[in-house]
Design an enzyme around this catalytic site. Structure first.
Site, PDB file in Angstrom:
ATOM      1  CG  HIS A  66      93.756  21.408  42.464  1.00 57.59           C
ATOM      2  ND1 HIS A  66      95.113  21.214  42.433  1.00 57.59           N
ATOM      3  CD2 HIS A  66      93.304  20.680  43.525  1.00 57.59           C
ATOM      4  CE1 HIS A  66      95.476  20.409  43.434  1.00 57.59           C
ATOM      5  NE2 HIS A  66      94.387  20.075  44.111  1.00 57.59           N
ATOM      6  CD  GLU A  67      89.899  21.573  45.320  1.00 56.75           C
ATOM      7  OE1 GLU A  67      89.518  20.423  45.655  1.00 56.75           O
ATOM      8  OE2 GLU A  67      90.984  22.049  45.706  1.00 56.75           O
ATOM      9  CB  CYS A  70      96.967  18.173  46.468  1.00 52.75           C
ATOM     10  SG  CYS A  70      95.429  17.253  46.671  1.00 52.75           S
ATOM     11  CG  LEU A  71      94.358  20.514  51.681  1.00 56.36           C
ATOM     12  CD1 LEU A  71      92.959  20.839  52.184  1.00 56.36           C
ATOM     13  CD2 LEU A  71      95.419  21.124  52.588  1.00 56.36           C
ATOM     14  N   GLY A  88      90.705  24.955  48.720  1.00 59.76           N
ATOM     15  CA  GLY A  88      89.697  24.152  48.050  1.00 59.76           C
ATOM     16  C   GLY A  88      89.697  22.751  48.636  1.00 59.76           C
TER      17      GLY A  88
END
Length: 198
Positions: free
Chosen positions: A150-151, A108-109, A47
């Site tokens: 999350h997104e 998370c990125l 995501g």
């Protein structure tokens, strides 16, 4: 085009994103969605929200395929596969989050190298526009619901680390500060606000 992913510490990640305007040219929107998917895949994510590439607009993309695939053990036990979702969500509104919360280790990125147990509701209803600007109201459950939550949080200026206990936040404080300064291993392009470099 692959964009650098904004690291924790950048104000864009803490701001509530604004709606995508109705008069946004379709070609521009399609390019942004394509760029976000390309960036997400390059970073091996499932995501990506627009604030993570420095754009404070209410848009995120997901492809839950890696998270809902079954392994051989699951198949042997007769576990049913959750349908994977690959989709863009524009101007989403969370209608409801229900059910007994369950924990799962999230990452998370924008915060490479950190994974923590986060409690989320298993069932949600989301109202959103698709990439053709058609409005939908749809229910999601399980891992798909978790990824969407999350997104969606990114669009509200919330990171998964904000959902941790005060004790856990204190333990992570130094590490998160170092990540914000660029002191972290990563294998995709990133942008660090306090370091002023990529």
């Amino acid at each position: 085009m692959i964009h650098p992913i904004v690291a924790i510490g950048d104000p864009v990640l803490k701001a509530r994103a604004k709606n995508l305007p109705a008069d946004l040219p379709a070609a521009e929107l399609q390019q942004l969605i394509a760029d976000m998917l390309e960036t997400m895949y390059f970073a091996h994510g499932v995501g990506l929200a627009a604030p993570q590439i420095g754009k404070s607009v209410r848009l995120f993309v997901i492809d839950s395929t890696p998270m809902v695939e079954l392994d051989e053990e699951d198949i042997a036990e007769g576990v049913e596969a959750e349908p994977a979702i690959k989709r863009a969500f524009l101007n989403p509104v969370m209608v409801s989050e229900t059910g007994e919360k369950w924990g799962f280790e999230e990452g998370c990125l924008s915060i490479p190298g950190v994974r923590e147990l986060v409690q989320r509701c298993p069932d949600i209803v989301l109202r959103y526009e698709d990439e053709n600007r058609q409005v939908h109201e749809e229910g999601f459950s399980g891992m798909n619901a978790r990824i969407i939550q999350h997104e969606y949080d990114h669009l509200e200026g919330v990171l998964f680390t904000d959902k941790l206990s005060s004790f856990k936040k204190q333990l992570l404080k130094g590490k998160l500060a170092r990540i914000g300064k660029g002191d972290v291993a990563h294998d995709y392009r990133m942008k660090f606000a306090s370091a002023g470099r990529r």
